[in-house]
Scaffold this motif. Structure first.
Motif, mmCIF file in Angstrom:
data_model
loop_
_atom_site.group_PDB
_atom_site.id
_atom_site.type_symbol
_atom_site.label_atom_id
_atom_site.label_comp_id
_atom_site.label_asym_id
_atom_site.label_seq_id
_atom_site.Cartn_x
_atom_site.Cartn_y
_atom_site.Cartn_z
ATOM 1 N N GLN A 10 0.823 -1.208 0.000
ATOM 2 C CA GLN A 10 0.000 0.000 0.000
ATOM 3 C C GLN A 10 0.857 1.258 0.000
ATOM 4 O O GLN A 10 0.553 2.229 -0.695
ATOM 5 C CB GLN A 10 -0.933 -0.008 1.210
ATOM 6 N N SER A 11 1.936 1.259 0.756
ATOM 7 C CA SER A 11 2.793 2.441 0.804
ATOM 8 C C SER A 11 3.738 2.500 -0.392
ATOM 9 O O SER A 11 4.001 3.572 -0.938
ATOM 10 C CB SER A 11 3.598 2.454 2.108
ATOM 11 N N THR A 12 4.230 1.340 -0.831
ATOM 12 C CA THR A 12 5.198 1.309 -1.929
ATOM 13 C C THR A 12 4.578 1.735 -3.251
ATOM 14 O O THR A 12 5.171 2.506 -4.012
ATOM 15 C CB THR A 12 5.786 -0.106 -2.078
ATOM 16 N N TYR A 13 3.372 1.236 -3.537
ATOM 17 C CA TYR A 13 2.749 1.500 -4.829
ATOM 18 C C TYR A 13 1.877 2.747 -4.825
ATOM 19 O O TYR A 13 1.188 3.024 -5.801
ATOM 20 C CB TYR A 13 1.925 0.286 -5.268
ATOM 21 N N ARG A 14 1.919 3.505 -3.734
ATOM 22 C CA ARG A 14 1.123 4.733 -3.685
ATOM 23 C C ARG A 14 1.654 5.762 -4.679
ATOM 24 O O ARG A 14 0.916 6.546 -5.253
ATOM 25 C CB ARG A 14 1.135 5.309 -2.263
ATOM 26 N N GLU A 15 2.963 5.755 -4.905
ATOM 27 C CA GLU A 15 3.574 6.670 -5.873
ATOM 28 C C GLU A 15 4.478 5.867 -6.794
ATOM 29 O O GLU A 15 5.361 5.138 -6.334
ATOM 30 C CB GLU A 15 4.385 7.753 -5.163
ATOM 31 N N LEU A 16 4.246 5.959 -8.099
ATOM 32 C CA LEU A 16 4.949 5.145 -9.076
ATOM 33 C C LEU A 16 5.645 6.013 -10.112
ATOM 34 O O LEU A 16 5.202 7.115 -10.415
ATOM 35 C CB LEU A 16 3.978 4.209 -9.803
ATOM 36 N N ALA A 17 6.724 5.482 -10.660
ATOM 37 C CA ALA A 17 7.398 6.113 -11.793
ATOM 38 C C ALA A 17 7.521 5.061 -12.881
ATOM 39 O O ALA A 17 8.092 3.994 -12.665
ATOM 40 C CB ALA A 17 8.782 6.616 -11.384
ATOM 41 N N LEU A 18 6.945 5.318 -14.045
ATOM 42 C CA LEU A 18 6.900 4.340 -15.127
ATOM 43 C C LEU A 18 7.812 4.757 -16.270
ATOM 44 O O LEU A 18 7.910 5.936 -16.603
ATOM 45 C CB LEU A 18 5.472 4.189 -15.655
ATOM 46 N N GLU A 19 8.445 3.779 -16.887
ATOM 47 C CA GLU A 19 9.296 4.016 -18.043
ATOM 48 C C GLU A 19 8.685 3.303 -19.239
ATOM 49 O O GLU A 19 8.404 2.104 -19.178
ATOM 50 C CB GLU A 19 10.710 3.494 -17.775
ATOM 51 N N ASP A 20 8.460 4.029 -20.322
ATOM 52 C CA ASP A 20 7.763 3.488 -21.486
ATOM 53 C C ASP A 20 8.734 2.710 -22.371
ATOM 54 O O ASP A 20 9.133 3.151 -23.449
ATOM 55 C CB ASP A 20 7.109 4.623 -22.275
ATOM 56 N N ARG A 21 9.137 1.538 -21.916
ATOM 57 C CA ARG A 21 10.003 0.663 -22.694
ATOM 58 C C ARG A 21 9.886 -0.750 -22.152
ATOM 59 O O ARG A 21 9.394 -0.968 -21.046
ATOM 60 C CB ARG A 21 11.463 1.126 -22.633
ATOM 61 N N LEU A 22 10.319 -1.716 -22.949
ATOM 62 C CA LEU A 22 10.311 -3.106 -22.512
ATOM 63 C C LEU A 22 11.498 -3.357 -21.591
ATOM 64 O O LEU A 22 12.639 -3.057 -21.939
ATOM 65 C CB LEU A 22 10.387 -4.038 -23.723
ATOM 66 N N THR A 23 11.224 -3.903 -20.416
ATOM 67 C CA THR A 23 12.267 -4.200 -19.449
ATOM 68 C C THR A 23 12.298 -5.699 -19.189
ATOM 69 O O THR A 23 11.256 -6.315 -18.979
ATOM 70 C CB THR A 23 12.016 -3.456 -18.123
ATOM 71 N N VAL A 24 13.479 -6.297 -19.219
ATOM 72 C CA VAL A 24 13.639 -7.726 -18.956
ATOM 73 C C VAL A 24 14.581 -7.894 -17.770
ATOM 74 O O VAL A 24 15.345 -6.988 -17.431
ATOM 75 C CB VAL A 24 14.188 -8.466 -20.195
ATOM 76 N N PRO A 25 14.555 -9.052 -17.098
ATOM 77 C CA PRO A 25 15.426 -9.259 -15.936
ATOM 78 C C PRO A 25 16.902 -9.174 -16.310
ATOM 79 O O PRO A 25 17.288 -9.409 -17.462
ATOM 80 C CB PRO A 25 15.055 -10.675 -15.468
ATOM 81 N N ASP A 26 17.728 -8.849 -15.338
ATOM 82 C CA ASP A 26 19.174 -8.819 -15.547
ATOM 83 C C ASP A 26 19.647 -10.177 -16.045
ATOM 84 O O ASP A 26 19.229 -11.227 -15.543
ATOM 85 C CB ASP A 26 19.892 -8.470 -14.240
ATOM 86 N N GLY A 27 20.521 -10.160 -17.045
ATOM 87 C CA GLY A 27 21.015 -11.394 -17.625
ATOM 88 C C GLY A 27 20.235 -11.842 -18.842
ATOM 89 O O GLY A 27 20.652 -12.770 -19.538
ATOM 90 N N PHE A 28 19.085 -11.205 -19.102
ATOM 91 C CA PHE A 28 18.276 -11.511 -20.273
ATOM 92 C C PHE A 28 18.373 -10.352 -21.264
ATOM 93 O O PHE A 28 18.731 -9.230 -20.896
ATOM 94 C CB PHE A 28 16.811 -11.733 -19.887
ATOM 95 N N ALA A 29 18.053 -10.633 -22.518
ATOM 96 C CA ALA A 29 18.072 -9.599 -23.550
ATOM 97 C C ALA A 29 16.829 -9.727 -24.413
ATOM 98 O O ALA A 29 16.210 -10.794 -24.485
ATOM 99 C CB ALA A 29 19.329 -9.727 -24.414
#
Length: 243
Positions: A61-80
């Motif tokens: 509830q506290s963490t997702y109260r304020e969000l910052a979004l980036e308009d791009r595809l993001t994959v986990p570290d080590g993936f491409a």
């Protein structure tokens, strides 16, 4: 949907701030380390409360109260990730469709594979806004909206005569929308750097939402118990006469 509505839908309440400056506000300190213990990789931080974030309900509830979004595809570290095809690219006898919500990868050898793509639906706003640029021709979107205004945007197109202007406009838009739905199969080839790229293959094809409508040779054949719905003498809904 307003930001307050989004947060209310998630059950978080309050007013959120959505920007395009990254996802640094999506995970609380300590949350990512707890999530990592359950996965062999570090999960991508997402703007929704999920089990993999490692947070308790009160922390979400506290963490997702304020969000910052980036308009791009993001994959986990080590993936491409790499782009293989985009809406409008030639595929079979048609084009690569819209919204790919399923990918079926079938490797046919060390350096060759096929990929089946399901084009489930169109997102009306970006589809309308991008159609002319992607496909290379315009559609009568504005004219159709204006024609349907006197009837509050609702009309039974099956009751319109063949020469009715509204029917022509509806068919022009609907046919292109249905063309961007369906299934596509494309061939992939691994290059010298080990990257998968588009290639030409005999199995490349598109099955669109209107395949077989004009050409009977392209009509799909249905077998098995479920095919009984097409042979029923009394049917529910619209009968297109194609069987």
């Amino acid at each position: 949907m307003r930001r307050r509505s989004v947060l209310s839908l998630l059950g978080l309440g309050g007013v959120g701030v959505l920007t395009a400056k990254g996802l640094s506000g999506c995970i609380a300190p300590g949350g990512s380390s707890r999530a990592a213990k359950a996965f062999p990789f570090q999960p991508v931080r997402v703007p929704l409360p999920v089990n993999s974030d490692g947070l308790q309900a009160s922390e979400q509830q506290s963490t997702y109260r304020e969000l910052a979004l980036e308009d791009r595809l993001t994959v986990p570290d080590g993936f491409a990730s790499q782009l293989l095809a985009a809406w409008g690219d030639p595929l079979g006898d048609s084009r690569f469709g819209f919204n790919n919500d399923h990918l079926g990868f079938v490797q046919q050898g060390p350096d060759r594979a096929s990929m089946t793509v399901n084009f489930e639906y169109i997102s009306a706003v970006p589809w309308v806004q991008g159609f002319a640029e992607v496909v290379g021709r315009s559609l009568p979107f504005a004219a159709l909206v204006a024609s349907l205004q006197p009837s509050d945007g609702v009309v039974d197109c099956t009751a319109l005569p063949a020469g009715d202007r509204r029917l022509q406009q509806i068919r022009a838009v609907a046919d292109e929308a249905m063309t961007d739905l369906g299934i596509g199969v494309m061939t992939l080839q691994r290059d010298g750097q080990g990257q998968w790229k588009r290639a030409q293959g005999p199995q490349d094809r598109r099955i669109t939402g209107i395949s077989g409508l004009e050409d009977p040779q392209q009509q799909l054949i249905s077998t098995g118990p479920a095919a009984a719905v097409f042979r029923a003498s009394s049917r529910q809904g619209y009968d297109d006469g194609l069987g």
